[in-house]
Design an enzyme around this catalytic site. Structure first.
Site, PDB file in Angstrom:
ATOM      1  N   TYR A 152       0.824  -1.220   0.000  1.00 50.14           N
ATOM      2  CA  TYR A 152       0.000   0.000   0.000  1.00 50.14           C
ATOM      3  C   TYR A 152       0.858   1.270   0.000  1.00 50.14           C
ATOM      4  CZ  TYR A 152      -4.136  -2.872   1.037  1.00 50.14           C
ATOM      5  OH  TYR A 152      -5.144  -3.794   0.989  1.00 50.14           O
ATOM      6  N   LYS A 163       3.069 -15.471   2.056  1.00 50.53           N
ATOM      7  CA  LYS A 163       2.906 -16.167   0.769  1.00 50.53           C
ATOM      8  C   LYS A 163       4.320 -16.512   0.323  1.00 50.53           C
ATOM      9  CE  LYS A 163       0.301 -17.483  -2.716  1.00 50.53           C
ATOM     10  NZ  LYS A 163      -0.566 -18.666  -2.616  1.00 50.53           N
ATOM     11  N   ASP A 170      -3.590 -17.829   1.488  1.00 48.37           N
ATOM     12  CA  ASP A 170      -4.776 -18.463   0.907  1.00 48.37           C
ATOM     13  C   ASP A 170      -5.342 -19.512   1.860  1.00 48.37           C
ATOM     14  OD1 ASP A 170      -2.303 -19.570   0.349  1.00 48.37           O
ATOM     15  OD2 ASP A 170      -2.874 -20.406  -1.593  1.00 48.37           O
ATOM     16  N   ASP A 199      -5.578  -6.544   5.770  1.00 41.88           N
ATOM     17  CA  ASP A 199      -6.758  -5.786   5.361  1.00 41.88           C
ATOM     18  C   ASP A 199      -7.883  -6.753   5.005  1.00 41.88           C
ATOM     19  OD1 ASP A 199      -8.422  -3.802   4.481  1.00 41.88           O
ATOM     20  OD2 ASP A 199      -7.203  -3.199   2.762  1.00 41.88           O
ATOM     21  N   ASP A 202     -11.283  -8.376   7.571  1.00 45.63           N
ATOM     22  CA  ASP A 202     -12.695  -8.234   7.200  1.00 45.63           C
ATOM     23  C   ASP A 202     -13.407  -9.591   7.224  1.00 45.63           C
ATOM     24  OD1 ASP A 202     -12.514  -5.520   6.935  1.00 45.63           O
ATOM     25  OD2 ASP A 202     -13.369  -5.440   4.921  1.00 45.63           O
TER      26      ASP A 202
END
Ligand code: NAD
Length: 358
Positions: free
Chosen positions: A141, A192, A224, A248, A252
């Site tokens: 980001y 990852k 994942d 992020d 959620d």
């Protein structure tokens, strides 16, 4: 010395929910004779409307002088046409990076009274209590270079940079291990590492730091798989450590497991434990101004402020217990109500928490 809190109500439902949190703040100030004071300033769309910028200089100065910030939320369709650099969200991102609020704490707690609000079966989520520790000021980001460019062929190409330095990984890892020490002593680091070199380094640094926390059991999981496990068997987790983008998304998912986005607080801290406290939800433009928003996430954010910045766990617990009490009494705002529940307004919910504190 008097502790200073900066109050940024923001946009949409922000002012409605923060007003209730301020009632609770006033109530604990009296009850515990706290030496605190607060002051309001503008941020986001409302700051843009008044002063032409989502992060006015005065707000930044007050934020730098404050011990803690209580924020509602920023943004909304009203500002969708505004130039990208002046969008309400820029105010928030600017504040996070200027104050170096690199450690984001997002608990996902399922209140037993709200078990039916979860999208998962009650047995999978009953007593769920996960803490996601997300790196907030680095990663993809913020990485440079970034942009959209036109290639010689005339085709356009978008690009971002995913980068973490050793020191950025190390400081968030220490925070996560220390958080795990105060809970069930299990930390799962998400990466990852099978594809991304940044997260190969992430895994190496976290494993190295683990040696300093022999009482914490460390595991690693690909992002994942972590997403899958969160919806398959979320109770296997205690603390999850993630980079900015993975956190992020996963936070959620974790939020949804608990049923209502209106219930979940968050904290973003710097290395001195100064921090910004806010609900995880946004400005809810669809219900703004109707007096029906759930103020509990913001009220619980005040509890987190006393736990992390002011190191007054007993004040945090009093607020959390007051919230439990009103839920036990059956009070529900529309977002957490079932057909048979009596629905209360935003202000009625705030008043009930204040009454429960007394
Ligand atoms: P949102 O969280 O605002 O709303 C999603 C849904 O949840 C809506 O149906 C809303 O009514 C409901 N909801 C949210 N908070 C609630 C509450 N306290 N009580 C009851 N219901 C609640 O997400 P969105 O609709 O994707 O975003 C709306 C705006 O908020 C956008 O402009 C977005 O950029 C902004 N936003 C800001 C922040 C922030 O300031 N930290 C975070 C997320 C989104």
């Amino acid at each position: 010395m008097t502790s200073k809190i900066l109050v940024l109500k923001g946009d949409g439902i922000g002012p409605e929910i923060v007003n209730e949190a301020l009632k609770v703040l006033g109530s604990v100030k009296d009850k515990f004779a706290l030496d605190i004071e607060w002051q309001e300033a503008l941020i986001g769309g409302s700051a843009y409307d008044a002063l032409g910028t989502p992060l006015p200089g005065e707000t930044m100065e007050l934020a730098q002088a404050a011990d803690a910030i209580l924020l509602g939320a920023v943004g909304g369709p009203k500002w969708s046409g505004v130039d990208g650099s002046l969008r309400p969200e820029k105010g928030l991102l600017g504040l996070r990076s200027e104050l170096d609020l690199f450690a984001n704490f997002r608990p996902a707690i399922l209140y037993p009274q709200l078990a039916q609000a979860s999208s998962l079966k009650p047995e999978l989520v009953s007593n769920l209590d996960i803490l996601i520790v997300r790196e907030l000021t680095g990663g993809i980001y913020f990485g440079q270079p970034r942009g959209i460019r036109t290639l010689d062929s005339g085709e356009r190409e978008g690009f971002n940079t995913y980068v973490y330095s050793e020191s950025e990984i190390s400081r968030i890892a220490h925070i996560a291990f220390q958080a795990a020490q105060k809970r069930n002593k299990r930390l799962c680091s998400v990466d990852k590492a099978n594809v991304l070199e940044v997260t190969v380094l992430w895994r190496e640094v976290v494993s190295e730091i683990a040696k300093q926390y022999p009482d914490v059991e460390l595991s690693h999981m690909y992002v994942d798989n972590a997403a899958m496990q969160l919806v398959r068997a979320p109770k296997q987790f205690d603390v999850l450590l993630t980079g900015n983008m993975f956190g992020d998304i996963l936070s959620d998912v974790a939020a949804m497991l608990t049923g209502s986005i209106g219930m979940l607080p968050s904290a973003s801290l710097n290395s001195e434990n100064r921090g910004m406290y806010e609900p995880i939800h946004g400005t809810a433009p669809d219900i703004a101004g109707q007096g029906i928003a759930n103020p509990l996430a913001t009220i619980l954010s005040v509890a987190m402020m006393f736990r992390y910045t002011f190191a007054r766990p007993e004040v945090a617990e009093a607020i959390e217990q007051a919230v439990q009490k009103v839920l036990n009494e059956g009070l529900r705002t529309a977002d957490i109500a079932t057909a048979s529940d009596t629905r209360v307004s935003t202000t009625e919910m705030g008043d009930a928490v204040v009454a429960a504190l007394a």
